[in-house]
Design an enzyme around this catalytic site. Structure first.
Site, PDB file in Angstrom:
ATOM      1  CD  GLU A   1     -17.137  -1.912 -14.848  1.00  0.00           C
ATOM      2  OE1 GLU A   1     -18.413  -1.739 -14.134  1.00  0.00           O
ATOM      3  OE2 GLU A   1     -16.158  -2.498 -14.454  1.00  0.00           O
TER       4      GLU A   1
ATOM      5  CG  ASP B   1      -2.023   0.907   1.070  1.00  0.00           C
ATOM      6  OD1 ASP B   1      -3.236   0.486   0.773  1.00  0.00           O
ATOM      7  OD2 ASP B   1      -1.954   2.120   1.308  1.00  0.00           O
TER       8      ASP B   1
ATOM      9  CG  HIS C   1     -18.806  -2.795 -10.669  1.00  0.00           C
ATOM     10  ND1 HIS C   1     -17.971  -2.116 -11.477  1.00  0.00           N
ATOM     11  CD2 HIS C   1     -18.644  -2.858  -9.463  1.00  0.00           C
ATOM     12  CE1 HIS C   1     -17.415  -1.271 -10.271  1.00  0.00           C
ATOM     13  NE2 HIS C   1     -17.788  -1.586  -9.260  1.00  0.00           N
TER      14      HIS C   1
ATOM     15  NE  ARG D   1     -14.163   2.233  -8.546  1.00  0.00           N
ATOM     16  CZ  ARG D   1     -15.135   1.701  -7.865  1.00  0.00           C
ATOM     17  NH1 ARG D   1     -15.092   0.352  -7.742  1.00  0.00           N
ATOM     18  NH2 ARG D   1     -15.688   2.429  -6.899  1.00  0.00           N
TER      19      ARG D   1
END
Length: 315
Positions: free
Chosen positions: A259, A172, A290, A230
């Protein structure tokens, strides 16, 4: 809370409207007007509740002269110009706590389905083919799962993995986010050790098209890839090349590059891209629309989270 008017631009669980009404807020619904039509009346409202139907850009914010908060019933805020909203002292509310469990479970389901060839095996049996060797699977035990993005979703997924006796690493951009379920490491170490990569990042300038050929081939071993984050974080054509070469052993994709921003359908006005055609026919690819965070339970939990945060804002 009296005289505070909230405009709801998307349908949500009924409890959201009911509880806000009980708290004294004035609630109006508009699920069909265009962005331009909403901009004409948005100055009358102190709050808006959205999912993703309308992009909240600086032009919209300029017209929302009395807006105090924007609440999105979901995890990400990419449909909002967050920096400009913050400049205007508009409070931003999201609800990643509401669907993190659903996303964690769906990510695990994708891995287990891929490892055990469940879709392929089911289809074969239904067609009268009893193939055992061709459907031999893999076990998670002993594998190293690498998680990129260790926020609400990544942590939920890691917790789900804790009973499988696998090694869990996380990377991260924030320091010190590792916990008892995942060891935080450098990106280089994660790429060196990973057998399964699961993506749990928002869509930002840093993550846009992050999963590309250069990134994929920075991994030491062939690996399985899961994306419930995403779609635009992945260059689909590069993913397909890696699947074809065997660098990516299989992919579970709940989100796609194609998308629309609303996530309600695919942005395919012309013919289907070749990369997407490949994904729809590849036996080692699982596709879902999704829905990782789209359970009956998360629908209620997302709404409750938004209510609680709006209430806290005015407490």
């Amino acid at each position: 809370m009296e005289n505070i008017k909230i405009l709801h631009l998307d349908t949500n669980h009924p409890l959201l409207m009911q509880q806000l009404h009980q708290l004294g807020f004035i609630n109006h619904e508009d699920y069909s007007s265009t962005k331009e039509e909403i901009e004409e009346k948005i100055a009358d409202y102190q709050g808006i509740v959205i999912r993703s139907r309308i992009k909240i850009d600086n032009n919209f914010i300029d017209k929302a002269t009395n807006l105090k908060f924007i609440a999105r019933v979901g995890a990400g805020l990419e449909s909002i110009d967050c920096d400009y909203a913050s400049e205007k002292k508009i409070h931003l509310i999201a609800a990643p706590e509401g669907n993190r469990n659903a996303v964690g479970e769906h990510s695990l389901a994708l891995i287990l389905s891929l490892f055990n060839k469940l879709n392929q095996a089911d289809k074969m049996v239904r067609n009268g083919h009893w193939v055992r060797e061709g459907n031999r699977g893999y076990e998670l035990e002993g594998k190293t799962v690498g998680i990129i993005g260790y926020g609400n979703m990544g942590k939920s997924f890691a917790k789900k993995l804790s009973g499988f006796d696998c090694n869990v690493l996380c990377y991260d951009i924030l320091p010190n986010v590792g916990d008892e379920y995942a060891q935080q490491v450098s990106l280089e170490e994660l790429q060196r050790e990973t057998d399964v990569l699961s993506l749990h990042t928002p869509w930002t300038a840093l993550t846009d098209k992050m999963i590309n050929t250069e990134f994929i081939y920075s991994f030491s071993k062939p690996f399985w890839f899961i994306n419930t984050a995403r779609g635009k974080n992945v260059v689909t054509s590069d993913l397909v090349l890696a699947l074809q070469s065997g660098k990516i052993l299989g992919a579970g994709l709940d989100v796609l590059e194609y998308e629309k921003l609303s996530f309600e359908n695919l942005f395919l006005e012309n013919e289907i891209p070749e990369a997407l055609k490949y994904l729809t026919t590849a036996p080692n690819v699982l596709l879902t629309p999704h829905i990782a965070g789209w359970t009956y339970e998360s629908n209620e939990k997302l709404a409750q989270t938004i209510v609680d945060k709006i209430k806290a804002l005015y407490s």
